[in-house]
Design a protein around this motif. Structure first.
Motif, PDB file in Angstrom:
ATOM      1  N   SER A 124      20.264  56.974   7.194  1.00  0.00           N
ATOM      2  CA  SER A 124      20.229  58.329   6.650  1.00  0.00           C
ATOM      3  C   SER A 124      18.809  58.859   6.552  1.00  0.00           C
ATOM      4  CB  SER A 124      20.893  58.354   5.270  1.00  0.00           C
ATOM      5  OG  SER A 124      20.177  57.517   4.367  1.00  0.00           O
ATOM      6  N   GLU A 125      17.826  57.953   6.480  1.00  0.00           N
ATOM      7  CA  GLU A 125      16.421  58.350   6.427  1.00  0.00           C
ATOM      8  C   GLU A 125      15.776  58.378   7.811  1.00  0.00           C
ATOM      9  OE1 GLU A 125      15.123  59.323   3.677  1.00  0.00           O
ATOM     10  OE2 GLU A 125      16.811  58.724   2.378  1.00  0.00           O
ATOM     11  N   TYR A 126      16.506  57.898   8.834  1.00  0.00           N
ATOM     12  CA  TYR A 126      15.954  57.849  10.197  1.00  0.00           C
ATOM     13  C   TYR A 126      16.995  58.424  11.171  1.00  0.00           C
ATOM     14  CZ  TYR A 126      12.703  54.529   8.069  1.00  0.00           C
ATOM     15  OH  TYR A 126      11.777  53.929   7.268  1.00  0.00           O
ATOM     16  N   PRO A 127      17.189  59.731  11.192  1.00  0.00           N
ATOM     17  CA  PRO A 127      18.215  60.317  12.080  1.00  0.00           C
ATOM     18  C   PRO A 127      17.910  60.094  13.567  1.00  0.00           C
ATOM     19  CG  PRO A 127      16.840  62.019  11.082  1.00  0.00           C
ATOM     20  CD  PRO A 127      16.498  60.750  10.399  1.00  0.00           C
ATOM     21  N   GLN A 128      16.643  60.081  13.928  1.00  0.00           N
ATOM     22  CA  GLN A 128      16.304  59.860  15.334  1.00  0.00           C
ATOM     23  C   GLN A 128      16.683  58.443  15.758  1.00  0.00           C
ATOM     24  OE1 GLN A 128      12.216  60.609  16.233  1.00  0.00           O
ATOM     25  NE2 GLN A 128      12.449  60.281  18.447  1.00  0.00           N
ATOM     26  N   ALA A 129      16.433  57.471  14.905  1.00  0.00           N
ATOM     27  CA  ALA A 129      16.814  56.096  15.215  1.00  0.00           C
ATOM     28  C   ALA A 129      18.327  55.955  15.294  1.00  0.00           C
ATOM     29  CB  ALA A 129      16.260  55.149  14.160  1.00  0.00           C
ATOM     30  N   GLN A 130      19.056  56.707  14.489  1.00  0.00           N
ATOM     31  CA  GLN A 130      20.516  56.671  14.557  1.00  0.00           C
ATOM     32  C   GLN A 130      21.004  57.178  15.905  1.00  0.00           C
ATOM     33  OE1 GLN A 130      22.400  58.874  11.439  1.00  0.00           O
ATOM     34  NE2 GLN A 130      24.469  58.243  12.014  1.00  0.00           N
ATOM     35  N   THR A 131      20.384  58.243  16.415  1.00  0.00           N
ATOM     36  CA  THR A 131      20.773  58.756  17.720  1.00  0.00           C
ATOM     37  C   THR A 131      20.492  57.735  18.816  1.00  0.00           C
ATOM     38  OG1 THR A 131      20.242  60.989  16.951  1.00  0.00           O
ATOM     39  CG2 THR A 131      20.441  60.652  19.328  1.00  0.00           C
ATOM     40  N   VAL A 132      19.343  57.086  18.749  1.00  0.00           N
ATOM     41  CA  VAL A 132      19.000  56.072  19.759  1.00  0.00           C
ATOM     42  C   VAL A 132      19.977  54.914  19.713  1.00  0.00           C
ATOM     43  CG1 VAL A 132      17.229  54.414  20.453  1.00  0.00           C
ATOM     44  CG2 VAL A 132      16.564  56.719  19.755  1.00  0.00           C
ATOM     45  N   MET A 133      20.340  54.460  18.520  1.00  0.00           N
ATOM     46  CA  MET A 133      21.265  53.342  18.400  1.00  0.00           C
ATOM     47  C   MET A 133      22.657  53.721  18.902  1.00  0.00           C
ATOM     48  SD  MET A 133      20.043  51.809  14.706  1.00  0.00           S
ATOM     49  CE  MET A 133      21.375  50.637  14.684  1.00  0.00           C
ATOM     50  N   GLU A 134      23.096  54.941  18.652  1.00  0.00           N
ATOM     51  CA  GLU A 134      24.387  55.369  19.171  1.00  0.00           C
ATOM     52  C   GLU A 134      24.388  55.419  20.700  1.00  0.00           C
ATOM     53  OE1 GLU A 134      25.270  59.053  17.327  1.00  0.00           O
ATOM     54  OE2 GLU A 134      25.797  58.164  15.391  1.00  0.00           O
ATOM     55  N   GLU A 135      23.276  55.834  21.297  1.00  0.00           N
ATOM     56  CA  GLU A 135      23.188  55.853  22.757  1.00  0.00           C
ATOM     57  C   GLU A 135      23.261  54.438  23.321  1.00  0.00           C
ATOM     58  OE1 GLU A 135      23.188  58.262  24.893  1.00  0.00           O
ATOM     59  OE2 GLU A 135      23.322  59.838  23.375  1.00  0.00           O
ATOM     60  N   LYS A 136      22.564  53.480  22.691  1.00  0.00           N
ATOM     61  CA  LYS A 136      22.622  52.106  23.170  1.00  0.00           C
ATOM     62  C   LYS A 136      24.021  51.530  23.001  1.00  0.00           C
ATOM     63  CE  LYS A 136      17.774  50.846  22.471  1.00  0.00           C
ATOM     64  NZ  LYS A 136      16.821  49.911  21.808  1.00  0.00           N
ATOM     65  N   GLY A 137      24.668  51.837  21.892  1.00  0.00           N
ATOM     66  CA  GLY A 137      26.037  51.374  21.701  1.00  0.00           C
ATOM     67  C   GLY A 137      26.997  51.971  22.708  1.00  0.00           C
ATOM     68  N   ARG A 138      26.782  53.230  23.086  1.00  0.00           N
ATOM     69  CA  ARG A 138      27.614  53.867  24.099  1.00  0.00           C
ATOM     70  C   ARG A 138      27.438  53.192  25.457  1.00  0.00           C
ATOM     71  NH1 ARG A 138      25.908  58.373  23.094  1.00  0.00           N
ATOM     72  NH2 ARG A 138      27.455  58.961  21.536  1.00  0.00           N
ATOM     73  N   GLU A 139      26.199  52.826  25.773  1.00  0.00           N
ATOM     74  CA  GLU A 139      25.961  52.124  27.039  1.00  0.00           C
ATOM     75  C   GLU A 139      26.663  50.763  27.053  1.00  0.00           C
ATOM     76  OE1 GLU A 139      21.777  51.827  27.440  1.00  0.00           O
ATOM     77  OE2 GLU A 139      21.444  53.982  27.697  1.00  0.00           O
ATOM     78  N   ILE A 140      26.649  50.072  25.907  1.00  0.00           N
ATOM     79  CA  ILE A 140      27.321  48.774  25.839  1.00  0.00           C
ATOM     80  C   ILE A 140      28.821  48.931  26.014  1.00  0.00           C
ATOM     81  CG2 ILE A 140      27.813  46.812  24.321  1.00  0.00           C
ATOM     82  CD1 ILE A 140      25.046  47.219  23.089  1.00  0.00           C
ATOM     83  N   LEU A 141      29.407  49.965  25.398  1.00  0.00           N
ATOM     84  CA  LEU A 141      30.840  50.196  25.536  1.00  0.00           C
ATOM     85  C   LEU A 141      31.204  50.581  26.965  1.00  0.00           C
ATOM     86  CD1 LEU A 141      31.647  52.107  22.217  1.00  0.00           C
ATOM     87  CD2 LEU A 141      32.282  49.766  22.818  1.00  0.00           C
TER      88      LEU A 141
END
Length: 575
Positions: free
Chosen positions: A455-472
């Motif tokens: 919640s304090e790092y929205p940019q990091a959340q976006t990056v992590m969601e992109e990496k998770g999408r690539e894994i899926l």
């Protein structure tokens, strides 16, 4: 001319630069150099505490090694003098900052009692050797005043050593040895004063074979003092008053020493138990609970084995409770130094900000699983992810026997379930059964903790969601259409929210205008009321009107009475 020129040249030549004298640096009282100097001071202080009294009570010891004692005496005096110099160069804390100004350090040290005691311990009482002779070691008793440095060195060592309880026991044994040593010296000195061999209590006559040797004298006195101070008994009965007084004093000292030893040992045992309770969970309560609830023997054996594994292999499951008293930043640094390398292996956390990883490290919870225990089952709701620190886990079929893969140290699983990725076909359900083959140490990171940090790092959340999408996508578990639908729904929801926000802003604006008009009307009404109040102040008061009416009625009544009285008398006649 030449001489004048030579003189001028000599006068114009600049003076040779003087070599700067190197001064001693200021020592930090919590630093290593100061700590090692304290340990150095242990030797001269212990030498004076043990040897001076021995030389004073055992004349053979003093006479046989006089040259060695004089050399050691003045070496210890030199170290005492150097210790004063070190004290003049040891800084102190003022408002949490180390003061390195030598003038302030010297002024502060010179005003303390420690400085006076240190000076008193170096008073050259040896000058009295010229009159009393070299065989008078009692002149150096003032060297005992430097004993506080010994206690300070022991305190510093106790805080620095990795085995503080063992050091406390060793320190206690040293104190006991010093007390028995002093008592044995006093016993031999008292025996010499009363006369050797006068009775069975004093030291035997040195004329007897074997009792004339110095080693025998000391060991006999030490043994006799040990019997008295440990209250073992089996000592000869005293025969004279001096002997009775010595025994009474030793018995009182023994009682106090016994209480001190028992208290110190109890404290050491309590500290050890407290440390074990802080590091490892208390299994006694769990065992009692299982016994009261009649848990089957097989399950009870598994629980006991789990506790035994933690105890034998020094595994900790409550790191947060252990480090809770440290400041937040220091606690973060300790956790980073221990666990950051493990967390950085996780693919979705790679290339993230260092501050984010530091926050996540504080959220890691260590867990230990027994052989054959399931970490997660297929279809379970995923609320946390796991990082394997040590051990092996197997991906097994529903029968629990067939193994598809084996996961080792440094691998991780369950990371996709704690990130809300749109289009995830498995949702937040577990897709495999994970079972521990042996004892496995894992780090657990819950979804709530990750969400709180992100919640304090929205940019990091976006990056992590992109990496998770690539894994899926690589696992063919990402529904692109569903993802697009969710994205469209989210955009529509966001547009509606924006419309609602705009309407809310309009309503707030209208409400603000109404409030402004209401405040303006209230001001106008208040102004009108104030004007009416000023106008009514000029009107007569009701009391004044009533008084005026009363006066008018009184005047009318007076005139009417006069008229009536005149009518009765008639008109005045002509004269």
């Amino acid at each position: 001319m030449n001489q004048d020129s030579k003189v001028k040249t000599t006068e114009s030549r600049p003076p040779a630069p003087s070599k700067a004298r190197k001064s001693l640096p200021v020592l930090d009282p919590s630093g290593d150099y100061y700590y090692w100097w304290l340990n150095t001071m242990v030797f001269p202080v212990m030498y004076n505490l043990l040897i001076i009294v021995s030389r004073a009570c055992f004349p053979d010891l003093q006479h046989g090694y006089l040259v060695a004692w004089l050399v050691l005496d003045y070496i210890s005096d030199l170290l005492y003098l150097l210790d004063i110099v070190v004290r003049f160069h040891t800084g102190f804390l003022e408002q949490g900052i180390l003061v390195v100004d030598k003038s302030r350090i010297a002024s502060r040290y010179a005003r303390t009692w420690s400085f006076l005691v240190d000076l008193a311990s170096l008073v050259p009482t040896d000058v009295a050797y010229l009159q009393l002779g070299l065989h008078t070691p009692t002149l150096r008793l003032n060297r005992f005043l430097r004993a506080p440095r010994l206690f300070e060195a022991f305190d510093r060592t106790e805080t620095r050593t990795a085995y503080p309880n063992a050091f406390r026991i060793a320190k206690l044994m040293l104190y006991i040895f010093v007390v028995i040593h002093w008592n044995s010296c006093l016993y031999f000195a008292l025996s010499r004063y009363l006369g050797f061999g006068r009775d069975s209590w004093v030291y035997p006559d040195p004329a007897q074979p074997g009792f004339e040797r110095l080693r025998r004298q000391y060991l006999y006195s030490f043994y006799f003092s040990t019997l008295i101070l440990t209250t073992v008994g089996d000592t000869p009965l005293p025969a004279r008053e001096e002997e009775y007084l010595f025994m009474v004093g030793d018995f009182l000292l023994a009682v106090m020493g016994f209480a001190t030893i028992m208290g110190s040992m109890s404290s050491v045992i309590y500290n050890m138990n407290t440390a074990d309770a802080a590091f490892y969970p208390d299994h006694a309560l769990v065992k009692k609970y299982m016994k009261l609830q009649h848990v089957n023997r097989r399950l009870e054996r598994r629980v006991i084995d789990w506790y035994q594994h933690l105890q034998i292999n020094k595994k900790m499951t409550n790191e947060v409770a252990i480090l809770q008293h440290l400041p937040e930043r220091l606690r973060a640094e300790v956790a980073v130094s221990v666990h950051l390398s493990t967390l950085s292996r996780v693919q979705i956390f790679q290339n993230c900000e260092a501050s984010l990883l530091e926050e996540l490290v504080l959220k890691l919870q260590p867990q230990t699983y027994s052989p054959g225990e399931y970490v997660c089952r297929k279809g379970d709701i995923g609320r946390e992810m796991y990082i394997i620190r040590e051990g092996q886990l197997a991906v097994v079929a529903d029968d629990g026997i067939t193994q598809y893969a084996v996961l080792g140290a440094g691998l991780y699983f369950g990371e996709i379930s704690i990130i809300n990725i749109k289009g995830n076909m498995s949702g937040n359900r577990r897709t495999a059964n994970i079972k521990s083959l042996g004892y496995s140490d894992l780090f657990c990171l819950s979804k709530e903790d990750l969400r709180e940090v992100l919640s304090e790092y929205p940019q990091a959340q976006t990056v992590m969601e992109e990496k998770g999408r690539e894994i899926l996508l690589k696992m063919n578990k990402l529904d692109v259409n569903a993802e697009a639908a969710e994205i469209a729904l989210q955009e529509a929801t966001e547009s509606r929210l924006q419309g609602l926000d705009q309407q809310l802003d309009d309503l707030q604006t209208k409400f603000a205008r109404l409030l402004a008009e209401l405040e303006s009307s209230a001001l106008k009404i208040a102004y009108r009321i104030e004007r009416l109040e000023w106008q009514t102040r000029e009107w007569p008061m009701p009391e004044e009107l009533a008084e005026a009416d009363d006066e008018g009625e009184t005047e009318e009544g007076t005139s009417k009475s006069r008229e009536g009285r005149a009518g009765q008398e008639g008109p005045p006649g002509p004269e």
